[in-house]
Design a protein around this motif. Structure first.
Motif, mmCIF file in Angstrom:
data_model
loop_
_atom_site.group_PDB
_atom_site.id
_atom_site.type_symbol
_atom_site.label_atom_id
_atom_site.label_comp_id
_atom_site.label_asym_id
_atom_site.label_seq_id
_atom_site.Cartn_x
_atom_site.Cartn_y
_atom_site.Cartn_z
ATOM 1 N N ILE A 101 -8.768 5.824 1.472
ATOM 2 C CA ILE A 101 -7.649 5.378 0.835
ATOM 3 C C ILE A 101 -7.157 6.626 -0.083
ATOM 4 C CG2 ILE A 101 -6.044 3.851 -0.571
ATOM 5 C CD1 ILE A 101 -8.345 1.634 0.084
ATOM 6 N N PHE A 145 0.680 -1.171 0.062
ATOM 7 C CA PHE A 145 0.086 0.022 0.062
ATOM 8 C C PHE A 145 0.932 1.392 -0.228
ATOM 9 C CE2 PHE A 145 -4.649 -1.109 1.554
ATOM 10 C CZ PHE A 145 -4.659 -2.190 0.795
ATOM 11 N N TRP A 154 -8.497 -6.138 1.504
ATOM 12 C CA TRP A 154 -7.326 -5.839 0.679
ATOM 13 C C TRP A 154 -7.615 -5.456 -0.677
ATOM 14 C CZ3 TRP A 154 -3.850 -4.374 3.813
ATOM 15 C CH2 TRP A 154 -3.559 -5.092 5.013
#
Length: 207
Positions: A133, A20, A121
């Motif tokens: 995100i 990430f 995920w």
């Protein structure tokens, strides 16, 4: 991106969190957009909209940085990924919504979860407004489902639920019959090939 010889590329959540971070660093460095992603056990799906920096450079940096991280943690050497990444140029106007849904449903098709919301995920929960995100671009998809964020999230969720029974879609993995590097109708394919100044590959029966 797939693991070499089908091997795992994520060994625990620390690896996934590191990936990430690398996605975020790459986005900040190369100014591309990431519209969808899903980290599976031995492979990764990404929908990327490039800017000035070519995709090959973006992916090379990502794979190199992550391989170095895994090799350090696992005290190993050698390749982590199976050769070069597989990329298909997609007509976003026609396929972005369906492709994003397809990627988010990957864990459901793999029988890892019953609902994509259960899988931590991928970007699906960010599309539902349940997590943030910062490096994920959701507006182009969500804007198709409503004028407010709440309505758009509900609409996208319903859209994904409608696709739960879809199985493997060959075109999303191998492109069109005309060119395996492209996904779009004939007009899109002709336009891309003309811009690249290349001719379509000859059919198997051509002489």
């Amino acid at each position: 991106m797939r693991g070499n010889a089908g091997q795992d590329i994520f060994f625990d959540d620390k690896d996934r969190c590191r990936f990430f971070l690398l996605l975020q660093e790459g986005r900040e460095r190369y100014c591309h957009r990431i519209h969808a992603f899903c980290l599976m056990t031995n492979h990764i799906h990404l929908t990327i909209q490039v800017g000035e920096v070519p995709l090959s450079r973006i992916m090379q940096n990502l794979s190199f940085s992550y391989t170095r991280w895994v090799n350090w943690r696992q005290q190993r050497i050698g390749h982590l990924f199976q050769g070069r990444f597989k990329a298909i140029l997609v007509d976003a106007d026609a396929y972005l919504l369906e492709l994003t849904r397809y990627i988010h449903l990957n864990p459901v098709r793999a029988a890892m979860v019953q609902s994509p919301e259960e899988y931590p995920w991928s970007g699906y929960r960010a599309y539902l407004g349940r997590e943030t995100i910062p490096w994920l671009t959701t507006d182009p998809v969500l804007s198709q489902f409503g004028s407010t964020l709440e309505r758009a999230c509900r609409g996208y969720r319903a859209f994904v639920d409608q696709g739960k029974e879809e199985g493997h879609i060959r075109e999303y993995h191998s492109g069109t019959d005309t060119d395996s590097r492209l996904l779009g109708d004939d007009t899109f394919v002709d336009k891309v090939l003309a811009r690249a100044e290349v001719s379509p590959p000859a059919a198997p029966w051509s002489r």
